[in-house]
Design a protein around this motif. Structure first.
Motif, PDB file in Angstrom:
ATOM      1  N   ARG A   1       0.927  -1.206  -0.055  1.00  0.00           N
ATOM      2  CA  ARG A   1       0.012  -0.018   0.089  1.00  0.00           C
ATOM      3  C   ARG A   1       0.738   1.408   0.041  1.00  0.00           C
ATOM      4  N   ARG A   2       1.889   1.308   0.806  1.00  0.00           N
ATOM      5  CA  ARG A   2       2.839   2.359   0.752  1.00  0.00           C
ATOM      6  C   ARG A   2       3.473   2.667  -0.638  1.00  0.00           C
ATOM      7  N   ASP A   3       3.800   1.613  -1.203  1.00  0.00           N
ATOM      8  CA  ASP A   3       4.575   1.805  -2.587  1.00  0.00           C
ATOM      9  C   ASP A   3       3.632   2.279  -3.692  1.00  0.00           C
ATOM     10  N   GLU A   4       2.406   1.709  -3.484  1.00  0.00           N
ATOM     11  CA  GLU A   4       1.485   1.876  -4.365  1.00  0.00           C
ATOM     12  C   GLU A   4       1.034   3.417  -4.421  1.00  0.00           C
ATOM     13  N   PHE A   5       1.002   3.871  -3.217  1.00  0.00           N
ATOM     14  CA  PHE A   5       0.453   5.177  -2.957  1.00  0.00           C
ATOM     15  C   PHE A   5       1.694   6.104  -3.487  1.00  0.00           C
ATOM     16  N   LYS A   6       2.967   5.878  -3.120  1.00  0.00           N
ATOM     17  CA  LYS A   6       4.041   6.549  -3.660  1.00  0.00           C
ATOM     18  C   LYS A   6       3.778   6.750  -5.145  1.00  0.00           C
TER      19      LYS A   6
END
Length: 417
Positions: free
Chosen positions: A129-134
């Motif tokens: 989720r962190r990487d997709e949001f980035k």
């Protein structure tokens, strides 16, 4: 020596439970061996039935916007309530991180063993989720949100892998692949037991399922996907397969029997169907009662179980493939470890990479070879009855408790009552 075991069981899913690996495994199977669970967690499900296997202590609600922050404190209150009802012989936490730490500390105070049940790599989910949001973020506000995701992922990784799991006497995992994955991170493989997903044999007995009467299926070559729709699961892959199939099977109908977690996800899927001009070849049912969904399933010639490869899903144990086999539906699944294992052991389906051409080719092979499909259909139920019913899995779990908690259970497990 006591002949029963009382577990204080903190769960992530809403209460009352709906998932079979809680409701059936701990609500029906474990009590047959004298193992009872007091469930602790938050309310939020629509399940009407009371918990049949002990107490249920729902503190707080998963519908609260502050649930992710308050749930450890709610779970502590729930543990205190459970303790007043009956002193637990162990504390077990399922798929919670901060509450895992609460459970470990509470077990230490009570002087009882602490166990952990991991059905999904929650930390790695936070990191995805962190990487997709980035990749999507724009602006200063988005930067702060990304930082919150990053902080949550980092803190969660430290807590679960440095503080929670090292203190667990035993770790139940979703699959052998998950156990091997945790072992590569330094955890003792001998401290783990794999409990894959199973089915209720009575519920998934094809002879008891009434085929649905839907004229849209009449005269069509029906292939089926039974399960959740989500972009993260690449559900549009089903449309790729449909496009590949309709070139040679013009009367193919892809029945997608399931719902999404949000209206946005369903709108995305409907838009994709319309954009590709597949309205005549895809039936998206939305949410269905379970018996109705099974009624669609038994009208299918082939069941599909494509699961994206990667850290999150490679260690999973999908239910849908086992459900197809129990219902005698020849199946095509991709090559995540648990699905590959089931296909190889059962001999009741085909395994193909999650790519449109080879996956569609495997489906066509079953559609074009009725004898092969019939043989697969015959093998499936027998395999499930001998490997993947909750009666069988329940025995495995009960035997594990007997082995890891010898001071609290008799050495010889009683017969299933």
């Amino acid at each position: 020596m006591r002949k029963t075991l009382s577990i204080a069981f903190i769960v992530r899913d809403p209460l009352p439970p709906l998932r079979a690996d809680v409701l059936t495994l701990f609500g029906a199977e474990m009590p047959r061996y004298g193992i009872h669970a007091d469930l602790v967690g938050q309310s939020g499900s629509e399940a009407p039935a009371p918990w049949p296997a002990g107490g249920m202590h729902a503190v707080g609600s998963l519908r609260s916007r502050f649930a992710s922050i308050l749930s450890p404190f709610w779970d502590l209150r729930g543990l205190l309530r459970a303790r007043r009802r009956v002193r637990p012989d162990c504390i077990q936490v399922r798929d919670k991180i901060a509450s895992g730490l609460v459970g470990r500390m509470a077990a230490a105070v009570l002087g009882v063993p602490f166990l952990y049940w991991m059905s999904f790599p929650i930390v790695e989910g936070f990191e995805v989720r962190r990487d997709e949001f980035k990749r999507r973020r724009r602006g200063a506000k988005a930067g702060l949100t990304w930082f919150a995701h990053a902080l949550r992922a980092a803190a969660s990784r430290f807590v679960i892998y440095k503080l929670v799991l090292p203190g667990a006497r035993h770790i139940f995992v979703q699959s052998d692949a998950m156990a091997d994955w945790l072992a590569r991170q330094g955890f003792d493989r001998a401290r783990m037991t794999a409990v894959p997903m199973g089915v209720d044999a009575a519920l998934f007995d094809r002879g008891t399922v009434e085929p649905v009467h839907d004229p849209r299926l009449d005269g069509r070559r029906v292939v089926l996907y039974l399960g959740r729709i989500a972009q993260s699961r690449r559900s549009d892959f089903l449309l790729d397969v449909t496009e590949a199939l309709r070139k040679d099977v013009p009367d193919v109908l892809m029945v997608i029997a399931g719902d999404a977690a949000s209206n946005d996800e369903m709108d995305w899927m409907r838009a994709e169907i319309a954009r590709r001009g597949l309205d005549a070849h895809v039936l998206l049912t939305g949410w269905l009662p379970q018996r109705t969904a099974l009624g669609y399933a038994v009208r299918a010639e082939v069941g599909l179980s494509p699961i994206p490869r990667g850290t999150l899903f490679d260690v999973s144990s999908p239910t849908k493939l086992v459900e197809y086999l129990a219902l005698g539906i020849p199946s095509v699944a991709n090559d995540i470890p648990d699905q590959r294992l089931v296909i190889e052991q059962s001999g009741s389906g085909l395994c193909a990479p999650m790519e449109p051409a080879p996956f569609a080719a495997a489906v066509r092979r079953l559609l074009d070879d009725p004898a092969l499909a019939a043989e697969f259909a015959k093998r499936g139920p027998a395999y499930v009855r001998s490997h993947r019913t909750y009666a069988i899995l329940g025995r495995i779990v009960a035997e594990t408790y007997t082995r890891i908690l010898p001071e609290r259970l008799p050495e010889r497990l009683p017969e299933r009552t």
